[in-house]
Structures are given as structure tokens and as C-alpha cells.
Design a protein around this motif. Structure first.
Motif, PDB file in Angstrom:
ATOM      1  N   LEU A   1       0.840  -1.212   0.000  1.00 33.64           N
ATOM      2  CA  LEU A   1       0.000   0.000   0.000  1.00 33.64           C
ATOM      3  C   LEU A   1       0.868   1.254   0.000  1.00 33.64           C
ATOM      4  O   LEU A   1       0.622   2.205  -0.766  1.00 33.64           O
ATOM      5  CB  LEU A   1      -0.910   0.015   1.239  1.00 33.64           C
ATOM      6  N   ASN A   2       1.909   1.258   0.847  1.00 29.02           N
ATOM      7  CA  ASN A   2       2.805   2.421   0.914  1.00 29.02           C
ATOM      8  C   ASN A   2       3.501   2.656  -0.421  1.00 29.02           C
ATOM      9  O   ASN A   2       3.592   3.791  -0.895  1.00 29.02           O
ATOM     10  CB  ASN A   2       3.867   2.218   2.005  1.00 29.02           C
ATOM     11  N   ALA A   3       3.997   1.566  -1.005  1.00 31.61           N
ATOM     12  CA  ALA A   3       4.716   1.701  -2.277  1.00 31.61           C
ATOM     13  C   ALA A   3       3.785   2.241  -3.350  1.00 31.61           C
ATOM     14  O   ALA A   3       4.149   3.139  -4.121  1.00 31.61           O
ATOM     15  CB  ALA A   3       5.303   0.351  -2.688  1.00 31.61           C
ATOM     16  N   ALA A   4       2.542   1.731  -3.395  1.00 31.63           N
ATOM     17  CA  ALA A   4       1.587   2.191  -4.420  1.00 31.63           C
ATOM     18  C   ALA A   4       1.250   3.668  -4.202  1.00 31.63           C
ATOM     19  O   ALA A   4       1.260   4.472  -5.144  1.00 31.63           O
ATOM     20  CB  ALA A   4       0.323   1.340  -4.362  1.00 31.63           C
ATOM     21  N   LYS A   5       0.992   4.020  -2.967  1.00 28.66           N
ATOM     22  CA  LYS A   5       0.625   5.421  -2.651  1.00 28.66           C
ATOM     23  C   LYS A   5       1.774   6.372  -3.023  1.00 28.66           C
ATOM     24  O   LYS A   5       1.566   7.398  -3.663  1.00 28.66           O
ATOM     25  CB  LYS A   5       0.315   5.522  -1.154  1.00 28.66           C
ATOM     26  N   ASP A   6       3.005   5.996  -2.649  1.00 26.05           N
ATOM     27  CA  ASP A   6       4.139   6.882  -2.900  1.00 26.05           C
ATOM     28  C   ASP A   6       4.495   6.942  -4.379  1.00 26.05           C
ATOM     29  O   ASP A   6       4.814   7.995  -4.922  1.00 26.05           O
ATOM     30  CB  ASP A   6       5.363   6.427  -2.087  1.00 26.05           C
ATOM     31  N   LYS A   7       4.467   5.798  -5.029  1.00 23.86           N
ATOM     32  CA  LYS A   7       4.886   5.735  -6.425  1.00 23.86           C
ATOM     33  C   LYS A   7       3.864   6.428  -7.313  1.00 23.86           C
ATOM     34  O   LYS A   7       4.208   7.142  -8.247  1.00 23.86           O
ATOM     35  CB  LYS A   7       5.044   4.266  -6.819  1.00 23.86           C
ATOM     36  N   TRP A   8       2.584   6.206  -7.015  1.00 28.57           N
ATOM     37  CA  TRP A   8       1.545   6.811  -7.847  1.00 28.57           C
ATOM     38  C   TRP A   8       1.336   8.291  -7.489  1.00 28.57           C
ATOM     39  O   TRP A   8       0.617   9.007  -8.196  1.00 28.57           O
ATOM     40  CB  TRP A   8       0.232   6.021  -7.719  1.00 28.57           C
ATOM     41  N   LYS A   9       1.955   8.740  -6.403  1.00 29.75           N
ATOM     42  CA  LYS A   9       1.991  10.165  -6.003  1.00 29.75           C
ATOM     43  C   LYS A   9       0.651  10.882  -6.153  1.00 29.75           C
ATOM     44  O   LYS A   9       0.559  11.967  -6.735  1.00 29.75           O
ATOM     45  CB  LYS A   9       3.041  10.914  -6.830  1.00 29.75           C
ATOM     46  N   ASN A  10      -0.366  10.254  -5.670  1.00 28.19           N
ATOM     47  CA  ASN A  10      -1.706  10.847  -5.708  1.00 28.19           C
ATOM     48  C   ASN A  10      -2.270  11.051  -7.113  1.00 28.19           C
ATOM     49  O   ASN A  10      -3.326  11.637  -7.273  1.00 28.19           O
ATOM     50  CB  ASN A  10      -1.766  12.172  -4.937  1.00 28.19           C
ATOM     51  N   ASP A  11      -1.525  10.589  -8.125  1.00 24.92           N
ATOM     52  CA  ASP A  11      -2.100  10.626  -9.464  1.00 24.92           C
ATOM     53  C   ASP A  11      -2.706   9.246  -9.695  1.00 24.92           C
ATOM     54  O   ASP A  11      -2.064   8.349 -10.246  1.00 24.92           O
ATOM     55  CB  ASP A  11      -1.007  10.937 -10.503  1.00 24.92           C
ATOM     56  N   PHE A  12      -3.928   9.125  -9.219  1.00 22.04           N
ATOM     57  CA  PHE A  12      -4.517   7.795  -9.142  1.00 22.04           C
ATOM     58  C   PHE A  12      -5.387   7.441 -10.350  1.00 22.04           C
ATOM     59  O   PHE A  12      -6.011   6.388 -10.361  1.00 22.04           O
ATOM     60  CB  PHE A  12      -5.356   7.673  -7.854  1.00 22.04           C
ATOM     61  N   ALA A  13      -5.425   8.329 -11.361  1.00 28.86           N
ATOM     62  CA  ALA A  13      -6.320   8.081 -12.504  1.00 28.86           C
ATOM     63  C   ALA A  13      -5.994   6.729 -13.124  1.00 28.86           C
ATOM     64  O   ALA A  13      -4.835   6.443 -13.435  1.00 28.86           O
ATOM     65  CB  ALA A  13      -6.153   9.190 -13.535  1.00 28.86           C
ATOM     66  N   ASP A  14      -7.006   5.931 -13.302  1.00 27.81           N
ATOM     67  CA  ASP A  14      -6.905   4.597 -13.939  1.00 27.81           C
ATOM     68  C   ASP A  14      -6.044   3.594 -13.181  1.00 27.81           C
ATOM     69  O   ASP A  14      -5.689   2.554 -13.726  1.00 27.81           O
ATOM     70  CB  ASP A  14      -6.381   4.705 -15.382  1.00 27.81           C
ATOM     71  N   LYS A  15      -5.642   3.911 -11.947  1.00 22.59           N
ATOM     72  CA  LYS A  15      -4.855   2.930 -11.180  1.00 22.59           C
ATOM     73  C   LYS A  15      -5.811   2.055 -10.356  1.00 22.59           C
ATOM     74  O   LYS A  15      -6.917   2.489 -10.016  1.00 22.59           O
ATOM     75  CB  LYS A  15      -3.883   3.646 -10.227  1.00 22.59           C
ATOM     76  N   VAL A  16      -5.364   0.844 -10.038  1.00 29.48           N
ATOM     77  CA  VAL A  16      -6.187  -0.059  -9.212  1.00 29.48           C
ATOM     78  C   VAL A  16      -5.294  -0.823  -8.236  1.00 29.48           C
ATOM     79  O   VAL A  16      -4.290  -1.421  -8.652  1.00 29.48           O
ATOM     80  CB  VAL A  16      -6.904  -1.143 -10.066  1.00 29.48           C
ATOM     81  N   PHE A  17      -5.654  -0.788  -6.959  1.00 30.15           N
ATOM     82  CA  PHE A  17      -5.027  -1.668  -5.970  1.00 30.15           C
ATOM     83  C   PHE A  17      -6.102  -2.651  -5.538  1.00 30.15           C
ATOM     84  O   PHE A  17      -7.023  -2.308  -4.806  1.00 30.15           O
ATOM     85  CB  PHE A  17      -4.518  -0.867  -4.761  1.00 30.15           C
ATOM     86  N   TYR A  18      -5.990  -3.887  -6.034  1.00 34.79           N
ATOM     87  CA  TYR A  18      -7.020  -4.899  -5.790  1.00 34.79           C
ATOM     88  C   TYR A  18      -6.502  -5.893  -4.754  1.00 34.79           C
ATOM     89  O   TYR A  18      -5.515  -6.581  -4.986  1.00 34.79           O
ATOM     90  CB  TYR A  18      -7.363  -5.571  -7.121  1.00 34.79           C
TER      91      TYR A  18
END
Ligand code: NAD
Ligand code: TYD
Length: 350
Positions: free
Chosen positions: A110-127
């Protein structure tokens, strides 16, 4: 073009999800992250490992540095998280390992996804792939719905419940685009023979006793693993962000009834006299804190995404028995630990 990380892709359900995504979506790059514990076996993926859109990465999700490095190496569009310690009996023996992988490992992702995607979450999915066991145990009637309060009873289900809460918390707190599914008991090919169905197939084949916990009057809702993989595909692509979907087989069996059916299928397949395998049934001490009954109300995924199980249980069980009986080598390798040498040969040649 999309790059999707599937964690736990060398395990039972993960290998079916990897196979489905690699073959159905040649335009996606599928990165399979797995630590290769006793339950992770790359032999499960022999038929897809040569495909150009498949990559394997040996990573332990408990190690935040390793996870970060992987997120720096690939520009990930989505994550389907299945890596976990998954066996209730093992969780009773060593709960801490379950907390490390299932809780700490999930938070690292979760941390890696949040940091890497840097709040640019358009079209991203953490399932996040989870279990119905988080809801605890039902009495004789009723079903788990998405609104059922969490009430985990085993160290395994407590660790999965905790990870579900963290995933939801990252959505509520940071807007991370998550989706969660909670599925009932799976069965099918490539399941490690410590879980009920493959263990009993293997024992019947080898004329070993069948250890039935308690009186065998516990109930589970069984789903064919390829149907679970198909549901994951639907939810990954069409699930509403922030939502939970229950997945189940509409297929409840008392353990002892399922075991008797399995014995009779095995007698037929092995040309043994009807009733031979049932004689192997031995009632043993019950599992501590054993959940009485699980049953899923899967109407939400059916109504919103159109998913339903494709196979009758009797057909799925027959297919499963056929698979184990014709994959003797696989079974020998996983029971002897020989599959570990496959990784060395395949990925670390001298
Ligand atoms: P499995 O035990 O067969 O596979 C788990 C995989 O995770 C293995 O390949 C293992 O090597 C990997 N893994 C374990 N610890 C790791 C770590 N620290 N880092 C990286 N990889 C690690 O499990 P499964 O039955 O395929 O279950 C997959 C997921 O589905 C789990 O999250 C489980 O909770 C969930 N689930 C399972 C069932 C079921 O009936 N089996 C039902 C509902 C939900
Ligand atoms: P299992 O496959 O371990 O899945 P879960 O505990 O996650 O539901 O067990 C399925 C059911 O079978 C459960 O009620 C426990 C029972 N069981 C036995 O009676 N004997 C066994 O040797 C095993 C592994 C399970």
C-alpha cells in the motif's frame, strides 16, 4: 498497454490468475511477484513462463526495500494482491508469520503504491484478494453479505481482516483507488496438498487415513478456482473503487458429505470397489476455534458485474480429481519439496 503486478502468482489461486491474464490480455505485461514459500511453485506456471508478456520477480513483500525497488523498476498501472500465508492450521502453530506477510506485507505494498503513484490515481487499481473467513462463523442459517460485520476467529482470518482494514483505510485516508473481494473456499488444480480436497485425494491414492476434524459437520461453500480467477478479472476491470465484492459458489457442503462424495469418485477413478476409500476416514481431534459454517451471498457481483460460477460442484470435483491423478509428478515434487530445485534450474542457472 498496461503493466500489472500480481503478488502470490506462484501459489494456487495466483497461478490461475496469472495464467488467465497472460493469455487473455497479450497487450498487458504481467509481473508475478512471489517469495516462493513452501506454497509457491513456479512449476504451476510452466505453460505461460515463456510468453513475452510474463515476468517473474522473486520478492518478499515483508521487505519494504525490495518492494520499493520493484515499484521503481516497473511503471505499474495496477496491482492484484494475493500473496499471503493461507493455511488456518499453520496460523494456529505460528501466528507471527501471518501477521508479517498478511498485514505488514500488505501495508508495504500500500505504501509503495501510494508513494509511487503520487496521488495521481487516474486509472490505477489496488485490488486486494481476501477471504470470507474475515466474517467469522455462521449458525445453521444466513449468509455473509458485504455488510456483515468482521468477526475473525483464527489467526489466519484475523490477519486477513486486519489487512482488509488497512486497504480500506488507505482508500478513506489517501483516496487510494482500491477494491476488495472476499471469496469462499476454492478447489481445483495446483492447490498445495495441505488443504482438505488435495490432501484427501493424495491420501486416498496412497491408502493413507483421512483425518476428519471433529464430527465432520462443519460447512464450507466451495468454488472452482477458475471461476474465482474469472471473478477477479471482472472485479479488476469493472469493480467500483472503494467497494467490496463477495464471491461464492452457491454451493454449501458439510465436510463429511463432501468427503464421502470424493471417496466415491476416487473409488470409481481408481477402479476400487465402492466403499473402499470411505474406510480410510478417521475422526481426529477438532481444530481449535473451528468455524462452524461459511456461506456467501454473492448476489452483488452477480447483479453488478454479471459474474456467476460456471461449474456444478460434481463436475468441478471430477475435473480436479482427474487433474491430480494425471499430474503425479507435480504432486510428488510438492510433497517432497523437490520443486524448489526448479527455481534454481530455471532462474539461477550455474
Ligand atoms: P497459497 O498459499 O497457495 O499461495 C500464496 C502465495 O503467496 C505463494 O505463492 C507464496 O509463495 C506467496 N507468498 C507467501 N508469503 C509471501 C511473501 N512474504 N512475499 C511474497 N510472496 C509470498 O494461497 P492461495 O490459496 O492461492 O490464496 C491466495 C490468496 O487468496 C490469499 O490472499 C488468500 O487469503 C486468498 N483466498 C484463498 C482462498 C482459498 O480457498 N485458498 C479463498 C479465499 C481467499
Ligand atoms: P481447509 O481446506 O483447511 O480450509 P479452511 O479451514 O480455510 O476452510 O479445511 C476445510 C474444512 O475441512 C475445514 O472445516 C477443516 C476441515 N479439514 C479436516 O476435517 N481435515 C483436514 O485434514 C483438513 C486439512 C481440513
Amino acid at each position: 498497454m498496461k503493466t500489472i503486478l500480481i503478488t502470490g502468482g506462484a501459489g494456487f489461486i495466483g497461478s490461475h490468475v496469472v495464467r488467465l491474464f497472460v493469455t487473455k490480455y497479450p497487450e498487458y505485461t504481467i509481473v508475478n511477484l512471489d517469495k516462493l514459500t513452501y506454497a509457491g511453485n513456479l512449476e504451476n506456471l510452466r505453460d505461460v513462463e515463456g510468453k513475452p508478456n510474463y515476468i517473474f520477480e522473486k520478492v518478499d513483500i515483508v521487505d519494504a526495500k525490495e518492494v520499493d525497488q520493484l515499484f521503481n523498476k516497473y511503471a505499474l498501472d495496477g496491482i492484484i494482491h494475493l500473496a499471503a500465508e493461507s493455511h488456518v492450521d499453520r496460523s494456529i502453530e505460528s501466528p507471527l508469520e501471518f501477521i508479517m506477510t498478511n498485514v505488514v506485507g500488505t501495508v508495504n505494498l500500500l505504501n509503495a503504491a501510494k508513494d509511487k503513484w503520487k496521488n495521481d490515481f487516474a486509472d490505477k487499481v489496488f485490488y486486494h484478494v481476501s477471504t470470507d473467513e474475515v466474517y467469522g462463523s455462521l449458525g445453521e442459517t444466513g449468509f455473509f453479505t458485504e455488510a456483515t460485520a468482521y468477526d475473525p476467529q483464527s489467526p489466519y482470518s484475523a490477519s486477513k481482516a486486519s489487512s482488509d482494514h488497512f486497504v480500506r483505510a488507505y482508500h478513506n485516508t489517501y483516496d487510494l483507488p482500491i477494491v476488495i473481494s472476499n471469496c469462499s473456499n476454492n478447489y481445483g488444480s495446483y492447490q498445495f496438498p495441505e488443504k482438505l480436497i488435495p490432501l484427501f485425494i493424495n491420501n486416498i491414492k496412497n491408502n493413507k487415513s483421512l483425518p476428519v476434524y471433529g464430527k465432520g459437520d462443519y460447512t464450507r461453500d466451495w468454488l472452482f478456482v477458475e471461476d474465482h480467477a474469472a471473478a477477479i478479472d471482472e472485479i479488476y476491470h469493472k469493480g467500483k473503487k472503494g467497494d467490496t465484492y463477495n464471491i461464492g459458489g452457491f454451493n454449501e457442503w458439510k465436510n463429511i458429505d463432501l468427503i464421502k462424495l470424493l471417496c466415491s469418485v476416487m473409488d470409481r477413478k481408481l477402479n476400487r470397489e465402492e466403499g473402499t476409500s470411505e474406510k480410510l476416514i478417521t475422526y481426529v481431534k477438532d481444530r481449535p476455534g473451528h468455524d462452524k459454517r461459511y456461506a456467501i451471498d454473492a448476489s452483488k457481483i452477480n447483479e453488478e458485474l454479471g459474474w456467476k460460477p460456471s461449474l456444478q460442484f460434481e463436475t468441478g470435483l471430477e475435473k480436479t480429481v482427474d487433474w491430480y491423478l494425471s499430474n503425479d509428478e507435480w504432486l510428488k515434487h510438492v510433497t517432497s519439496g523437490e520443486y524448489l530445485s526448479y527455481y534454481k534450474k530455471q532462474y539461477e542457472p550455474a
